[in-house]
Design a protein around this motif. Structure first.
Motif, mmCIF file in Angstrom:
data_model
loop_
_atom_site.group_PDB
_atom_site.id
_atom_site.type_symbol
_atom_site.label_atom_id
_atom_site.label_comp_id
_atom_site.label_asym_id
_atom_site.label_seq_id
_atom_site.Cartn_x
_atom_site.Cartn_y
_atom_site.Cartn_z
ATOM 1 N N PRO A 55 2.351 5.946 -3.110
ATOM 2 C CA PRO A 55 1.051 5.266 -2.960
ATOM 3 C C PRO A 55 0.325 4.940 -4.265
ATOM 4 O O PRO A 55 -0.637 4.165 -4.249
ATOM 5 C CB PRO A 55 0.233 6.259 -2.118
ATOM 6 C CG PRO A 55 0.925 7.562 -2.245
ATOM 7 C CD PRO A 55 2.361 7.287 -2.535
ATOM 8 N N GLY B 242 5.366 -4.030 6.240
ATOM 9 C CA GLY B 242 5.506 -2.673 5.706
ATOM 10 C C GLY B 242 6.875 -2.114 6.038
ATOM 11 O O GLY B 242 7.708 -2.819 6.615
ATOM 12 N N GLN C 213 -11.793 -1.426 0.792
ATOM 13 C CA GLN C 213 -10.823 -0.793 1.693
ATOM 14 C C GLN C 213 -10.508 -1.722 2.861
ATOM 15 O O GLN C 213 -11.431 -2.171 3.559
ATOM 16 C CB GLN C 213 -11.400 0.524 2.209
ATOM 17 C CG GLN C 213 -10.339 1.439 2.794
ATOM 18 C CD GLN C 213 -10.974 2.603 3.536
ATOM 19 O OE1 GLN C 213 -12.063 3.065 3.182
ATOM 20 N NE2 GLN C 213 -10.327 3.067 4.582
ATOM 21 N N ALA D 66 -7.490 -2.705 6.165
ATOM 22 C CA ALA D 66 -6.612 -2.048 7.147
ATOM 23 C C ALA D 66 -5.162 -1.978 6.662
ATOM 24 O O ALA D 66 -4.319 -1.431 7.379
ATOM 25 C CB ALA D 66 -6.683 -2.795 8.475
ATOM 26 N N GLU E 288 -2.039 -0.493 5.149
ATOM 27 C CA GLU E 288 -1.590 0.884 4.860
ATOM 28 C C GLU E 288 -0.948 0.892 3.477
ATOM 29 O O GLU E 288 -0.441 -0.139 3.025
ATOM 30 C CB GLU E 288 -0.526 1.311 5.884
ATOM 31 C CG GLU E 288 -0.996 1.358 7.325
ATOM 32 C CD GLU E 288 -1.948 2.511 7.592
ATOM 33 O OE1 GLU E 288 -2.021 3.425 6.753
ATOM 34 O OE2 GLU E 288 -2.617 2.482 8.640
ATOM 35 N N PRO E 289 -0.930 2.062 2.810
ATOM 36 C CA PRO E 289 -0.203 2.117 1.536
ATOM 37 C C PRO E 289 1.245 1.649 1.784
ATOM 38 O O PRO E 289 1.850 2.029 2.785
ATOM 39 C CB PRO E 289 -0.235 3.598 1.152
ATOM 40 C CG PRO E 289 -1.340 4.198 1.953
ATOM 41 C CD PRO E 289 -1.486 3.364 3.200
ATOM 42 N N GLU F 269 2.095 -1.438 2.408
ATOM 43 C CA GLU F 269 2.124 -2.703 3.146
ATOM 44 C C GLU F 269 1.700 -3.858 2.238
ATOM 45 O O GLU F 269 0.844 -3.690 1.366
ATOM 46 C CB GLU F 269 1.162 -2.654 4.338
ATOM 47 C CG GLU F 269 1.767 -2.056 5.589
ATOM 48 C CD GLU F 269 0.868 -2.218 6.808
ATOM 49 O OE1 GLU F 269 1.406 -2.397 7.896
ATOM 50 O OE2 GLU F 269 -0.369 -2.139 6.671
#
Ligand code: FAD
Length: 291
Positions: free
Chosen positions: A26, A140, A158, A160, A162-163, A165
């Motif tokens: 990440p 992702g 921030q 939606a 995800e790390p 993606e």
């Protein structure tokens, strides 16, 4: 000012980029146009140990109508949007926003995908995508998923995503007959971020407002829908009184923080002005059949 040392890779496809991100974990960051990320790195507000540059992925910059929607490749530059004939003819609100972003050098490098993925409430495209009810496509390790713009902007910087993606595409529904949309930004000087700005999309039926969608830039931690303003317009004649009621509801919805661009009160007031002007533009385009 120099960024901290970082490793760099430039995968040849989004799939390869997703695999690389999964390997790196990440802390690694996606690099697109670099207009927001590189300044943050130079200021050492971001110190990613690894950059995965998607800027060389081929065929990822496009604007094309497919199956009832406009599909925009994540690497489409602001300058491409400004110059696009399909945007000029059918989605002029996108060019309204691109044309008021920073300066030509940023518009030649900055991507639509980056403008949304950055999650900055001061960026201009998030509100436009909310008003157009667009969808964002993310790729992702688990495959592809579609995220409605309405749930994409989660908090300050921030989203939606995800790390791991990557935002690969933005999908904007084709305008229905009788539709029009416009974006109006109020800024201290050309190229600055907005003091306040609004995106408005309307659909007229028998001369009345059948549907309205309104969103604000820089009026809170994320771009936000002004649902009270939308409700104030439902079923009404698109006249001055209706627009003033929508502007009043938008002022209520706006929760901007004070800074060098103005006090909270000034920004709320200007959010109302931007909404009224964006609605006028949207209604004019609906009458002209220009979306
Ligand atoms: C002087 C200046 C003035 C500006 N003024 C404005 C303005 O008035 N209005 C406005 O809207 N913007 C403005 N910007 C921001 C600009 O539009 C940026 O280009 C945009 O916010 C980011 O796009 P980028 O492609 O450069 O992304 P980058 O800087 O490369 O990335 C930004 C962030 O998004 C992530 N990211 C980028 N692409 C993806 C993707 N496809 N998938 C997942 N994550 C991704 C990166 O990891 C990073 O966290 C300004 C920038 C500058 C430098």
């Amino acid at each position: 000012v120099y960024p901290s040392a970082f490793e760099y890779s430039a995968p040849a496809s989004f799939e390869e980029a997703v695999a690389r991100l999964a390997e790196l974990g990440p802390e690694a960051k996606v690099l697109a146009g670099g207009c927001s990320l590189i300044p943050l790195m130079k200021l050492r507000l971001a110190e990613p140990p690894h950059l995965v540059d998607i800027g060389r992925v081929p065929d990822a910059a496009y604007l094309r109508e497919v199956d009832g929607e406009l599909r925009i490749g994540a690497l489409t530059r602001e300058a491409d949007v400004e110059a696009s004939p399909v945007v000029a003819a059918r989605y002029p609100i996108l060019a309204d926003a691109s044309a008021v972003i920073a300066d030509p050098s940023v518009r030649n490098m900055g991507t639509l995908g980056g403008n949304l993925a950055h999650g900055d409430p001061a960026n201009d495209h998030p509100a436009v995508m909310l008003a157009l009810r667009a969808t964002v496509v993310a790729l992702g390790p688990g495959g592809e998923r579609a995220i409605p713009a309405g749930t994409f902007f989660v908090d300050l910087f921030q989203t939606a995503l995800e790390p791991g993606e990557i935002l690969t595409e933005i999908r904007v529904p084709e305008p229905a007959p009788g539709s029009g949309a416009g974006y109006v930004k109020l800024e201290r000087q050309v190229g600055d971020f907005a003091i306040a700005a609004a995106a408005a999309a309307v659909r007229l039926e028998d001369g009345r407002i059948a549907e309205a969608s309104i969103a604000l830039t820089n009026a809170g931690p994320t771009a936000l829908r002004a649902t009270g303003a939308e409700e104030a317009l439902a079923g009404r004649n698109p006249d001055g009184a209706a627009l003033r009621d929508a502007a009043a509801a938008a002022r209520e919805a706006a929760e901007p923080w004070p800074d060098l661009r103005g006090t909270t009160q000034l920004k709320q007031r200007l959010a109302g002005v931007a909404v009224e002007r964006a609605l006028r533009l949207a209604i004019r385009r609906a009458h002209e059949g220009r979306a």
